[in-house]
Design a protein around this motif. Structure first.
Motif, PDB file in Angstrom:
ATOM      1  N   THR A  15      37.545  41.729  50.678  1.00 26.24           N
ATOM      2  CA  THR A  15      36.628  42.723  51.220  1.00 26.24           C
ATOM      3  C   THR A  15      35.696  43.222  50.121  1.00 26.24           C
ATOM      4  O   THR A  15      36.042  43.198  48.932  1.00 26.24           O
ATOM      5  N   THR A  16      34.544  43.706  50.536  1.00 24.69           N
ATOM      6  CA  THR A  16      33.611  44.255  49.550  1.00 24.69           C
ATOM      7  C   THR A  16      34.190  45.517  48.918  1.00 24.69           C
ATOM      8  O   THR A  16      33.897  45.827  47.769  1.00 24.69           O
ATOM      9  N   GLY A  17      35.036  46.227  49.659  1.00 25.81           N
ATOM     10  CA  GLY A  17      35.701  47.400  49.094  1.00 25.81           C
ATOM     11  C   GLY A  17      36.673  47.030  47.987  1.00 25.81           C
ATOM     12  O   GLY A  17      36.791  47.743  46.985  1.00 25.81           O
ATOM     13  N   GLU A  18      37.376  45.908  48.148  1.00 29.16           N
ATOM     14  CA  GLU A  18      38.288  45.444  47.101  1.00 29.16           C
ATOM     15  C   GLU A  18      37.513  45.054  45.845  1.00 29.16           C
ATOM     16  O   GLU A  18      37.951  45.339  44.721  1.00 29.16           O
ATOM     17  N   LEU A  19      36.371  44.410  46.026  1.00 34.07           N
ATOM     18  CA  LEU A  19      35.531  44.065  44.874  1.00 34.07           C
ATOM     19  C   LEU A  19      35.043  45.323  44.170  1.00 34.07           C
ATOM     20  O   LEU A  19      34.994  45.383  42.939  1.00 34.07           O
ATOM     21  N   ASP A  20      34.708  46.322  44.942  1.00 30.84           N
ATOM     22  CA  ASP A  20      34.237  47.587  44.382  1.00 30.84           C
ATOM     23  C   ASP A  20      35.320  48.258  43.544  1.00 30.84           C
ATOM     24  O   ASP A  20      35.064  48.735  42.429  1.00 30.84           O
ATOM     25  N   ALA A  21      36.553  48.293  44.074  1.00 32.57           N
ATOM     26  CA  ALA A  21      37.656  48.924  43.348  1.00 32.57           C
ATOM     27  C   ALA A  21      37.942  48.192  42.042  1.00 32.57           C
ATOM     28  O   ALA A  21      38.202  48.822  41.003  1.00 32.57           O
ATOM     29  N   ALA A  22      37.876  46.870  42.071  1.00 26.92           N
ATOM     30  CA  ALA A  22      38.112  46.092  40.855  1.00 26.92           C
ATOM     31  C   ALA A  22      37.022  46.361  39.823  1.00 26.92           C
ATOM     32  O   ALA A  22      37.298  46.501  38.625  1.00 26.92           O
ATOM     33  N   ARG A  63      35.088  41.997  55.440  1.00 27.49           N
ATOM     34  CA  ARG A  63      35.798  40.880  54.828  1.00 27.49           C
ATOM     35  C   ARG A  63      34.835  39.676  54.762  1.00 27.49           C
ATOM     36  O   ARG A  63      34.280  39.262  55.776  1.00 27.49           O
ATOM     37  N   LEU A  64      34.649  39.139  53.564  1.00 26.18           N
ATOM     38  CA  LEU A  64      33.750  38.010  53.398  1.00 26.18           C
ATOM     39  C   LEU A  64      34.311  36.764  54.064  1.00 26.18           C
ATOM     40  O   LEU A  64      35.539  36.557  54.082  1.00 26.18           O
ATOM     41  N   VAL A  65      33.429  35.950  54.618  1.00 25.47           N
ATOM     42  CA  VAL A  65      33.860  34.723  55.287  1.00 25.47           C
ATOM     43  C   VAL A  65      33.149  33.529  54.658  1.00 25.47           C
ATOM     44  O   VAL A  65      32.112  33.668  54.005  1.00 25.47           O
ATOM     45  N   GLU A  66      33.732  32.369  54.854  1.00 23.63           N
ATOM     46  CA  GLU A  66      33.161  31.126  54.339  1.00 23.63           C
ATOM     47  C   GLU A  66      31.693  31.000  54.761  1.00 23.63           C
ATOM     48  O   GLU A  66      31.355  31.180  55.935  1.00 23.63           O
ATOM     49  N   GLY A  67      30.840  30.694  53.799  1.00 19.90           N
ATOM     50  CA  GLY A  67      29.431  30.514  54.100  1.00 19.90           C
ATOM     51  C   GLY A  67      28.568  31.736  53.857  1.00 19.90           C
ATOM     52  O   GLY A  67      27.338  31.631  53.877  1.00 19.90           O
ATOM     53  N   ASP A  68      29.190  32.904  53.660  1.00 21.96           N
ATOM     54  CA  ASP A  68      28.416  34.089  53.286  1.00 21.96           C
ATOM     55  C   ASP A  68      27.828  33.916  51.891  1.00 21.96           C
ATOM     56  O   ASP A  68      28.298  33.103  51.088  1.00 21.96           O
TER      57      ASP A  68
END
Length: 230
Positions: A15-22, A63-68
């Motif tokens: 998820t973009t939120g997980e990327l943000d937290a990292a 949640r990111l999906v294949e092809g994004d």
């Protein structure tokens, strides 16, 4: 280091939120603070802009999906100074046209950095970006631009990604000691954009893809140095 993390961890299912937290953890672990968080009320430590989102996407449970494809923009403050940088990344396997758009946008940034140096006018930067993007059949967002940077994230001068003859009076000459951010925002379709109801997320008006790359560059007597690389 945030960008290095993104290159390794942007994948389907995150998820973009997980990327943000990292990203926030990496920044704070270095004794820095995330410059974006709270900036005019922005809730994230990164801007996470997916597909047709140009800039200022709010990280959340998406949640990111294949092809994004995703553009990650990040700013950090340390010792009183700010760094700001962005990159666009594929999520798994992407359509060749999406990859071509990302490649072209990154090339635009590299060409713009290559012309930087003392005595160079801002219009030379805009010309480098515009010529390459338009030669590949793309358009450039004009409502947003690069900028000066230092003790504040957004300082003068504005650094457009195109040549605007009406701005000759603001065609600043670069000199040693200056720091600027160059950030081409390149669209696959129309250059027109709009802001969503969240007040932040900028999207292409036609829903087609957009890519974004950015570096912070210091102007030195001997040329220019990209500050936002490992």
């Amino acid at each position: 280091e945030v960008h290095a993390y993104m290159r390794e961890n942007v994948r389907p299912g995150v998820t973009t939120g997980e990327l943000d937290a990292a990203a926030e953890k990496i920044i704070r672990d270095h004794g820095a603070t995330p410059e974006f968080k709270g900036y005019h009320g922005f809730p994230g430590s990164i801007c996470a802009s997916v597909n047709e989102e140009v800039v200022h996407g709010i990280p959340n449970e998406r949640r990111l999906v294949e092809g994004d494809m995703i553009a990650v923009d990040v700013g950090a403050r340390i010792h009183g100074f700010v760094g700001d940088a962005a990159l666009s990344l594929p999520v798994g396997e992407v359509d060749p046209e999406a990859q071509r758009l990302m490649d072209t946008t990154e090339e635009c940034l590299a060409l713009a950095v290559a012309v930087c140096g003392p005595g160079v006018r801002l219009s030379a930067i805009g010309a480098a970006v515009q010529q390459h993007a338009e030669s590949r059949g793309y358009t450039l967002v004009r409502e947003y631009a690069g900028h000066g940077i230092g003790r504040r994230m957004h300082e003068e001068p504005s650094v457009p990604n195109y040549v605007d003859p009406t701005m000759r009076h603001r065609d600043v000459v670069l000199r040693p000691g200056m720091a600027i951010c160059i950030e081409p925002m390149v669209n696959a379709g129309t250059r027109e954009v709009k802001v969503l109801d969240d007040g932040w997320t900028v999207v292409t008006s036609d829903g087609r893809l957009s890519a974004h790359f950015e570096h912070t560059i210091a102007i030195k007597s001997s040329g220019a140095e990209v500050m936002t690389v490992l």
